[in-house]
Motif scaffolding. Sequence first.
Motif, PDB file in Angstrom:
ATOM      1  N   ASP A   1      36.648  40.032  46.346  1.00  0.00           N
ATOM      2  CA  ASP A   1      36.519  38.438  45.439  1.00  0.00           C
ATOM      3  C   ASP A   1      37.404  38.597  44.367  1.00  0.00           C
ATOM      4  N   TYR A   2      37.590  39.796  43.690  1.00  0.00           N
ATOM      5  CA  TYR A   2      38.543  39.937  42.469  1.00  0.00           C
ATOM      6  C   TYR A   2      40.063  39.530  42.723  1.00  0.00           C
ATOM      7  N   LEU A   3      40.325  39.196  44.024  1.00  0.00           N
ATOM      8  CA  LEU A   3      41.748  38.724  44.448  1.00  0.00           C
ATOM      9  C   LEU A   3      41.609  37.322  44.408  1.00  0.00           C
ATOM     10  N   ASN A   4      40.743  36.591  44.202  1.00  0.00           N
ATOM     11  CA  ASN A   4      40.583  35.183  44.325  1.00  0.00           C
ATOM     12  C   ASN A   4      41.640  34.460  43.398  1.00  0.00           C
ATOM     13  N   PRO A   5      42.648  33.610  44.146  1.00  0.00           N
ATOM     14  CA  PRO A   5      43.578  32.899  43.137  1.00  0.00           C
ATOM     15  C   PRO A   5      43.065  32.099  42.161  1.00  0.00           C
ATOM     16  N   ALA A   6      41.792  31.607  42.134  1.00  0.00           N
ATOM     17  CA  ALA A   6      41.238  30.920  41.152  1.00  0.00           C
ATOM     18  C   ALA A   6      40.772  31.563  39.766  1.00  0.00           C
ATOM     19  N   LEU A   7      40.906  32.823  39.826  1.00  0.00           N
ATOM     20  CA  LEU A   7      40.588  33.691  38.720  1.00  0.00           C
ATOM     21  C   LEU A   7      42.005  34.252  37.908  1.00  0.00           C
ATOM     22  N   ILE A   8      43.319  33.649  38.535  1.00  0.00           N
ATOM     23  CA  ILE A   8      44.443  34.005  37.912  1.00  0.00           C
ATOM     24  C   ILE A   8      44.594  33.442  36.644  1.00  0.00           C
TER      25      ILE A   8
END
Length: 102
Positions: A6-13
């Motif tokens: 989940d930490y690779l979610n683009p929304a977290l960039i």
Amino acid sequence: MASNLDYLNPALIPLEEKVNTYLETEKALRRATQGLAGPPPTQSPDQLRQSLDRLEQEILALLPTRNEWVKVDLGYGPSRVGAWHVPATAATPERYELRVVH
């Protein structure tokens, strides 16, 4: 159950970028105030503290939750960032404290 990816979610960039900037500013402040090795900071310690305060508020605004960790990718696997409630005391107001584990 949440995936470990989940930490690779683009929304977290945007959050990751702010946290990386926060960590770099924190390092620059340590170099400026403790005489540590590294390139000299381009800002005064007071300016760096103001930048840290501003970045902290921006990170708090980007966090989707409080009082729990959010996994982010700071470039070397999952790291964690979160904001925890700090109750008011006689000397300080109630606030949230930013914590980063990398």
